[in-house]
Each structure stands twice: as C-alpha cells, then as structure tokens.
Design an enzyme around this catalytic site. Structure first.
Site, PDB file in Angstrom:
ATOM      1  N   GLU A   1      23.637 -13.570   8.647  1.00 55.38           N
ATOM      2  CA  GLU A   1      24.918 -13.656   9.345  1.00 55.38           C
ATOM      3  C   GLU A   1      25.978 -14.342   8.467  1.00 55.38           C
ATOM      4  OE1 GLU A   1      21.711 -14.389  12.570  1.00 55.38           O
ATOM      5  OE2 GLU A   1      21.925 -14.548  10.388  1.00 55.38           O
TER       6      GLU A   1
ATOM      7  N   TRP B   1      -9.575   6.999 -12.950  1.00 51.41           N
ATOM      8  CA  TRP B   1      -8.883   6.667 -11.713  1.00 51.41           C
ATOM      9  C   TRP B   1      -9.125   7.777 -10.708  1.00 51.41           C
ATOM     10  CZ3 TRP B   1      -7.172   1.881 -11.386  1.00 51.41           C
ATOM     11  CH2 TRP B   1      -6.785   1.215 -12.539  1.00 51.41           C
TER      12      TRP B   1
ATOM     13  N   ASP C   1     -14.689  -5.590 -12.364  1.00 49.46           N
ATOM     14  CA  ASP C   1     -13.414  -5.077 -12.881  1.00 49.46           C
ATOM     15  C   ASP C   1     -12.585  -6.108 -13.640  1.00 49.46           C
ATOM     16  OD1 ASP C   1     -14.145  -2.757 -11.579  1.00 49.46           O
ATOM     17  OD2 ASP C   1     -12.916  -3.147  -9.808  1.00 49.46           O
TER      18      ASP C   1
END
Length: 466
Positions: free
Chosen positions: A87, A204, A234
């Site tokens: 605002e 992938w 990983d």
C-alpha cells in the site's frame, strides 16, 4: 503452474466474489460498481504481488493498485521483510490527488505498528474513498485494517478473487493458520512411475524445460528436504539454476537444505555440509535415553539432547562450527521420526514452505502421514519397467483405493516432450477452501467489521514475519 497466479475471466460472477461494508455500521451489500473493472484491477494487484515470489518470505505476497474507474494512478508490491508494504509503495507512486480513489489490495491492510506504521492509517490519511481487498489477514496481531477504514466511513469490500489470493499466499497461510510449512512433493519420473532404471541411472529422465520449471519451484520455497540416500548417491547442491535472462544471479534465493539423517550416515565432506557457504538444517536422532516428549508435550530441543549412541560426539559440534543448524528429534517405536513434529520445528526456524525431493522413501513417509499439501510431478514419455527400478513413492501406502490420495485443482502443462502435473491434496485444499467463496468470507468479515470503531493501534513488537 503452481507457483504462478491463475486468474479467472474479468467477468467473474459478482455475488460470489465480493461483499460490501458501508462505514462503521458494517452493512453487507452486493451493490458494487462495475465488477469487471474491480476484477481486472485485483488481477493486476495479484500479478504485482507474484513478482516477489521467492523474495518476500516470511512476509506474505501483497500487491496494491490505486485507481479511479478504469484508470490506474498508482501501484506497488511488497518486496520483502523490512521493506515498505504494498500500500505504501502504491501511495508513493501516485502523482495526483487521491480523493475519491479506490485501493485494491490482495491482503487486508495491516492495522498495527510493527517495523512500519499501519497501512490502514496511511490509506485513511491519503483520502482513499473505497477499499477492495481479497483476503482477510489471518494474523490477529495485524488484522483489523478493514474495520478501521469502515469505522471512518470508507466503503470496504472484501473477498474479491479470494481463492486466487489464497493460492498465491498458501505458504504464508499455512504458517500462520497451521503453524507448519506448506509441503510440496516434487518428483520427475517415467510414465510407469519410475525415477531411475534398475541400475540407478536417472540423469536425465526429463528434459531441459521440465528441469527449469523445477528450479522455479526451488526459487519460490524456503527449504528443500532430502534424505541420506539422495545425498550419498547424488551429492547434490540443491541450489537454484535458472538462466540469467530470467532471474539474475543477485535475485536468486537458494532454499535452505534440510537433511534427514537418522543414523548420521551423510559424509561431512558432501557439498551441502563441507562449508559454511550455505547453512543447512541437519535433522538427526536424539540418544535412546532421551524421552520422546518434554514436559510441554513437545520434543526436546538440541540443548537437551545427546547424540545417537555409538556416534562421534564431535559431529554435531563440527556442523555447528560450520554454521549449520542441527535439529535433534526422538525416534518413535517404529524407528522413524514424527514428521508432524519435524514440521513444527521447521516452522519455529522460520520455514514457511518445504519442497520434498528426498526420493521414494521420503515421499512415501510424508504421504503416509498425510502431510503433503501439493504435488509437483514431472512426467517423461518413457516406460522404464523392471521390478527393481525405484518408484517415485514408497512407504506403506493405502490398503484400499478408497483411501488413495486423489489430487484436486489439477493443472497440466506441456514442457517440451514432458508433462508437468500440479495438484493439491485434501489437506492443502482444506486450508485454502477456508478462503473460497463469498459465504465463508462474509462470516469471517462481518463479525470483525460489525464491532465498534477501532482505536488507533498502540505501538507493538512486529510478528517475526512482518
């Protein structure tokens, strides 16, 4: 897509969308000006609010538009904690008189003095004639701005595009209302639900566009959770990697890694723990002698806990010295953690949203506990097969199809050769449905706005997220 705003037609039904309160008497009426104009302005305010995705936490996403009829004369959005509210940004952008103008705000203006003065007073002092807002503020400390403006004779309307505003601010609402983070389960898998081949080959499964979308979700959330298997296999970085043309490096906000390591198997030299460059939350077990709950019914904090029997006592100290945050939780008789307790502990650490990328076991554990609010599923046009190939969701699972988790508010998007499915669970929908429809909002707002005129708020400490 789940981290962007989805808007209805500008000609959304009027009676469903808004209630009007005239002055201190709080008379409810559906006699509003052209709702299509109001809806367009609120849609614009929502779009402004969404510009701070991934930047505003722990504050809500808020946008504001100031207009006369169809003409926008000011706009702004909240960029983050400690910065001006939407605002104020909108008021500061106006270059002409404000008398008679309407302010459209995606969240009820605050009515307390925290890090910044109350926005309700700023709107009142500016001479705004009418306020339209989407969501009532769920925080009782900050709420009351609509009542204050109504008491001063300003026309106040609430509930316009409340459903869209609730979805945009689902992280914030979960934190305030449920005292726990909003949980998103993310998975990239084949058509037959496999996340890797039987030999563990997974990079992938999906293409570039799907992986970019996954990084957009990372950018939006506060934290990302993995288990020890993912870290050991990983050695991930769990950071945000998006093109500089889309998100400059200076604007990237990498989510806080949360590592679940019950048996402390994760090596201290993995990418996530080796340095203090990016503090992690490291969740492990207390000693077997530590009671499962404290005197207050909650699990002991780290200061009460010892390490797991047989572990190197220097491990947690090493992590603390590197700037990481150990969180110690007791094990249940089943040998696992109480995930509800974990979520409450993460909430206490300021986490409003949690992305679970921990593999089948972790996804299954959260699903079995019915703690997943949203699913972000990336599906490649592959059939992997193989009884030994890991699936996206493990755990116990339901015994009957009647108990299977059916996604709601499902959205589908093609990303190259892959598909992105996003949907909400029953727990996620139950939270957001509190803010759907005019009837539920009328009950919320009328009780507050029918009270006597609100006094000027006394200065008070701001909640942590303001």
């Amino acid at each position: 897509m789940s981290i962007a705003v989805s808007h209805p037609s500008p000609n959304a039904p009027r009676a469903r969308s808004t209630k009007t309160i005239q002055g201190a008497s709080a008379t409810v009426s559906n006699d509003t000006p052209d709702i299509s104009i109001d809806t367009r302005h609120m849609q614009h305010a929502l779009a402004l609010a969404s510009r701070a995705l991934g930047q505003s936490s722990p504050n809500p996403l808020v946008g504001c538009v100031i207009a006369r009829g169809e003409t926008v004369i000011g706009e702004g959005w909240h960029h983050g904690a400690g910065q001006p509210h939407a605002e104020i940004e909108a008021l500061n952008s106006v270059t002409q008189g404000l008398r008679g103008a309407t302010a459209y705000v995606t969240l009820e203006p605050c009515n307390h003095h925290g890090r910044t003065p109350p926005c309700s007073k700023a709107l009142l002092d500016a001479g705004i004639a009418r306020l339209v807002y989407a969501l009532p503020d769920p925080n009782p400390v900050a709420a009351g701005g609509a009542a204050r403006l109504a008491a001063a004779g300003i026309t106040v309307e609430g509930g316009l595009l409340a459903e869209e505003a609730a979805h945009l601010n689902r992280f914030f609402l979960s934190s305030v209302v449920r005292q726990r983070p909003w949980v998103i389960a993310k998975s990239a898998h084949s058509l037959d639900g496999r996340v890797a081949t039987r030999e563990g080959h997974s990079q992938w499964i999906t293409g570039d566009r799907a992986r970019e979308q996954g990084h957009r979700i990372r950018q939006a959330v506060d934290a990302i959770l993995v288990g020890p298997g993912t870290v050991i296999a990983d050695n991930p970085s769990l950071d945000v990697r998006l093109p500089d043309t889309e998100l400059p490096r200076a604007a990237r906000r990498h989510p806080t890694p949360v590592i679940i390591d019950r048996q402390q198997r994760v090596p201290l030299d993995c990418r996530l723990l080796a340095t203090a460059d990016r503090p992690c939350i490291y969740v492990t077990a207390t000693s077997s002698e530590t009671p499962s709950t404290g005197s207050n019914g909650r699990s002991p904090t780290a200061s009460h806990a010892a390490t797991v029997a047989g572990n190197d006592g220097n491990r947690l100290e090493t992590l603390r010295n590197r700037g990481h945050q150990p969180v110690l939780l007791p094990l249940r008789e089943s040998g696992d953690f109480d995930l509800t307790e974990l979520l409450h502990r993460l909430h206490e650490l300021g986490i409003q949203s949690l992305l679970v990328e921990g593999g089948a076991a972790m996804h299954g554990a959260f699903a079995d506990a019915t703690l997943i609010d949203e699913f972000a599923l990336f599906i490649a046009p592959l059939i992997i097969g193989g009884a030994g190939a890991p699936s996206a969701f493990g755990g116990t699972g339901p015994a009957s199809l009647d108990d299977a988790m059916r996604l709601q508010a499902l959205r589908c998007e093609a990303l190259g050769d892959d598909w992105y499915l996003n949907g909400l669970s029953g727990s996620g929908m139950n939270l957001l449905e509190r803010y759907h429809g005019a009837d539920s909002f009328a009950q919320t707002s009328a009780s507050r706005l029918s009270s006597s005129p609100a006094p000027a708020p006394a200065p008070a400490p701001a909640p942590e997220y303001l």
